[in-house]
Design a protein around this motif. Structure first.
Motif, PDB file in Angstrom:
ATOM      1  N   VAL A  75      33.947  52.451  47.882  1.00  0.00           N
ATOM      2  CA  VAL A  75      34.086  51.513  46.768  1.00  0.00           C
ATOM      3  C   VAL A  75      35.005  50.358  47.182  1.00  0.00           C
ATOM      4  CG1 VAL A  75      34.984  51.198  44.430  1.00  0.00           C
ATOM      5  CG2 VAL A  75      33.639  53.231  44.998  1.00  0.00           C
ATOM      6  N   VAL A  76      34.540  49.148  46.952  1.00  0.00           N
ATOM      7  CA  VAL A  76      35.317  47.953  47.276  1.00  0.00           C
ATOM      8  C   VAL A  76      36.054  47.494  46.021  1.00  0.00           C
ATOM      9  CG1 VAL A  76      35.190  45.550  48.045  1.00  0.00           C
ATOM     10  CG2 VAL A  76      33.657  47.267  49.044  1.00  0.00           C
ATOM     11  N   ALA A  77      37.343  47.307  46.137  1.00  0.00           N
ATOM     12  CA  ALA A  77      38.142  46.869  44.994  1.00  0.00           C
ATOM     13  C   ALA A  77      37.608  45.548  44.447  1.00  0.00           C
ATOM     14  CB  ALA A  77      39.606  46.712  45.414  1.00  0.00           C
ATOM     15  N   GLY A  78      37.423  45.497  43.142  1.00  0.00           N
ATOM     16  CA  GLY A  78      36.962  44.277  42.494  1.00  0.00           C
ATOM     17  C   GLY A  78      35.454  44.098  42.478  1.00  0.00           C
ATOM     18  N   ALA A  79      34.710  45.001  43.140  1.00  0.00           N
ATOM     19  CA  ALA A  79      33.256  44.832  43.231  1.00  0.00           C
ATOM     20  C   ALA A  79      32.582  44.956  41.865  1.00  0.00           C
ATOM     21  CB  ALA A  79      32.673  45.861  44.199  1.00  0.00           C
ATOM     22  N   ALA A  80      33.047  45.877  41.040  1.00  0.00           N
ATOM     23  CA  ALA A  80      32.426  46.060  39.722  1.00  0.00           C
ATOM     24  C   ALA A  80      32.580  44.807  38.863  1.00  0.00           C
ATOM     25  CB  ALA A  80      33.037  47.267  39.015  1.00  0.00           C
ATOM     26  N   ASP A  81      33.774  44.224  38.864  1.00  0.00           N
ATOM     27  CA  ASP A  81      33.990  42.990  38.104  1.00  0.00           C
ATOM     28  C   ASP A  81      33.108  41.869  38.623  1.00  0.00           C
ATOM     29  OD1 ASP A  81      35.883  44.178  36.483  1.00  0.00           O
ATOM     30  OD2 ASP A  81      37.590  43.477  37.665  1.00  0.00           O
ATOM     31  N   GLN A  82      32.941  41.818  39.952  1.00  0.00           N
ATOM     32  CA  GLN A  82      32.105  40.772  40.538  1.00  0.00           C
ATOM     33  C   GLN A  82      30.647  40.934  40.137  1.00  0.00           C
ATOM     34  OE1 GLN A  82      33.218  37.992  42.691  1.00  0.00           O
ATOM     35  NE2 GLN A  82      31.264  37.464  41.725  1.00  0.00           N
ATOM     36  N   ILE A  83      30.168  42.181  40.118  1.00  0.00           N
ATOM     37  CA  ILE A  83      28.793  42.450  39.693  1.00  0.00           C
ATOM     38  C   ILE A  83      28.566  41.953  38.268  1.00  0.00           C
ATOM     39  CG2 ILE A  83      27.180  44.310  39.068  1.00  0.00           C
ATOM     40  CD1 ILE A  83      28.321  45.865  41.493  1.00  0.00           C
ATOM     41  N   CYS A  84      29.504  42.251  37.392  1.00  0.00           N
ATOM     42  CA  CYS A  84      29.374  41.812  35.990  1.00  0.00           C
ATOM     43  C   CYS A  84      29.420  40.294  35.891  1.00  0.00           C
ATOM     44  CB  CYS A  84      30.474  42.441  35.142  1.00  0.00           C
ATOM     45  SG  CYS A  84      30.313  44.244  34.934  1.00  0.00           S
ATOM     46  N   ARG A  85      30.300  39.667  36.651  1.00  0.00           N
ATOM     47  CA  ARG A  85      30.388  38.196  36.618  1.00  0.00           C
ATOM     48  C   ARG A  85      29.092  37.560  37.126  1.00  0.00           C
ATOM     49  NH1 ARG A  85      35.755  39.059  38.433  1.00  0.00           N
ATOM     50  NH2 ARG A  85      35.146  38.662  40.585  1.00  0.00           N
TER      51      ARG A  85
ATOM     52  N   LEU B 100      24.206  34.398  35.912  1.00  0.00           N
ATOM     53  CA  LEU B 100      22.757  34.227  35.968  1.00  0.00           C
ATOM     54  C   LEU B 100      22.108  34.234  34.582  1.00  0.00           C
ATOM     55  CD1 LEU B 100      22.008  36.560  39.008  1.00  0.00           C
ATOM     56  CD2 LEU B 100      21.751  34.058  38.973  1.00  0.00           C
ATOM     57  N   GLY B 101      22.887  34.555  33.563  1.00  0.00           N
ATOM     58  CA  GLY B 101      22.353  34.615  32.202  1.00  0.00           C
ATOM     59  C   GLY B 101      21.723  35.953  31.875  1.00  0.00           C
ATOM     60  N   LEU B 102      22.109  36.991  32.601  1.00  0.00           N
ATOM     61  CA  LEU B 102      21.523  38.321  32.419  1.00  0.00           C
ATOM     62  C   LEU B 102      22.544  39.229  31.740  1.00  0.00           C
ATOM     63  CD1 LEU B 102      19.915  38.679  35.981  1.00  0.00           C
ATOM     64  CD2 LEU B 102      18.932  37.624  33.918  1.00  0.00           C
TER      65      LEU B 102
END
Length: 283
Positions: free
Chosen positions: A35-45, A50-52
């Motif tokens: 797990v990469v720190a901050g990856a989950a927040d980046q995915i959501c951003r 993209l408007g999804l």
């Protein structure tokens, strides 16, 4: 999140918005050492940019280990689980082990007792032959008997395997349709076997053709695939990225910029392109 992820996310979003469904955002973080720190927040951003949007979550697999334990206990009570001390290297070196698209098929070495005492065991599911067949919404019929070999539910280091975790998560979230990359097509019979063994309803599956790089390799973050964040930082607009993805799916005649919401009326899952798409990061 790279363009391959974004393309599948766009299809999922359009399918849900066209038919009044709900999207569950799930972060698959059970393999904690990776797990990469901050990856989950980046995915959501990236999704938001993209408007999804999504309707539930994000739900984290790392918060759901009690449910995986209960599912494992149910499978153990049914006699469908056994310990295995074989290493990946040992399985690969067994000359008689048949190989499939996702590697060597486990030959059942530990089915009747562990082969190496003193090692911490993984836990495997007794996968009956023939493996289930199913009808994929995009790829068509997947025949029974195409996927075999007892598979891991929990690794020797205690980390839960993808197969069990996603089945339990899907059932708890009442997922009725799974849309994902075609590279996971061969895993589906294993998951169907788990749905049935646990008494869960089996969802509908749709496996999307892959996005490849200019060398013909599947885009993968670990191999340095360009990220959505990098495209944004380089000055691309969300509409430009969506336009390129929409064109690759046959939803637009050109890759002209377009917002995701403008694609809803013209979207039909059954009519999207099923051919791999070459992503040219310079395009």
């Amino acid at each position: 999140m790279h363009p391959g992820h974004a393309r599948t996310a766009l299809i999922t979003w359009l399918q849900a918005r066209k038919h009044g469904g709900k999207i569950v955002m799930r972060i698959e973080d059970i393999d904690r050492p990776r797990v990469v720190a901050g990856a989950a927040d980046q995915i959501c951003r990236d999704h938001e940019w993209l408007g999804l949007d999504w309707d539930e979550g994000p739900h984290f697999q790392s918060d759901n280990e009690d449910s995986y334990e209960r599912a494992l206990a149910a499978l153990q009570a049914a006699g469908l689980v056994y310990p295995c001390t074989c290493s990946r290297k040992e399985i690969a070196e067994i000359a008689s082990a048949p190989h499939g698209a996702d590697g060597p098929r486990y030959p059942g070495t530990c089915r009747n007792g562990v082969s190496k005492s003193g090692r911490a065991p993984a836990l495997r599911f007794r996968f009956a032959d023939p493996s289930p067949g199913f009808e994929d919404a995009l790829c068509g019929p997947f025949p029974e008997g195409q996927t075999g070999g007892d598979f891991v539910l929990r690794r020797a280091d205690g980390i839960w395997a993808y197969q069990l975790a996603v089945v339990v998560d899907d059932a708890e979230s009442a997922i009725s349709e799974v849309i994902r990359g075609e590279d996971l097509l061969g895993s589906t019979p294993r998951q169907i076997a788990l749905y049935r063994a646990l008494g869960y309803a089996v969802p509908r599956f749709a496996h999307v053709s892959l996005v490849l790089d200019t060398d013909g390799n599947r885009l993968a973050t670990r191999h340095g695939a360009v990220s959505i964040a990098a495209l944004r930082d380089a000055g691309r607009s969300a509409e430009q990225v969506v336009g390129q993805l929409a064109c690759s799916l046959g939803l637009a005649a050109t890759s002209a910029p377009i917002a995701a919401e403008e694609l809803i009326s013209r979207f039909s899952l059954g009519s999207i392109s099923r051919s791999p798409f070459i992503w040219d990061a310079k395009g």
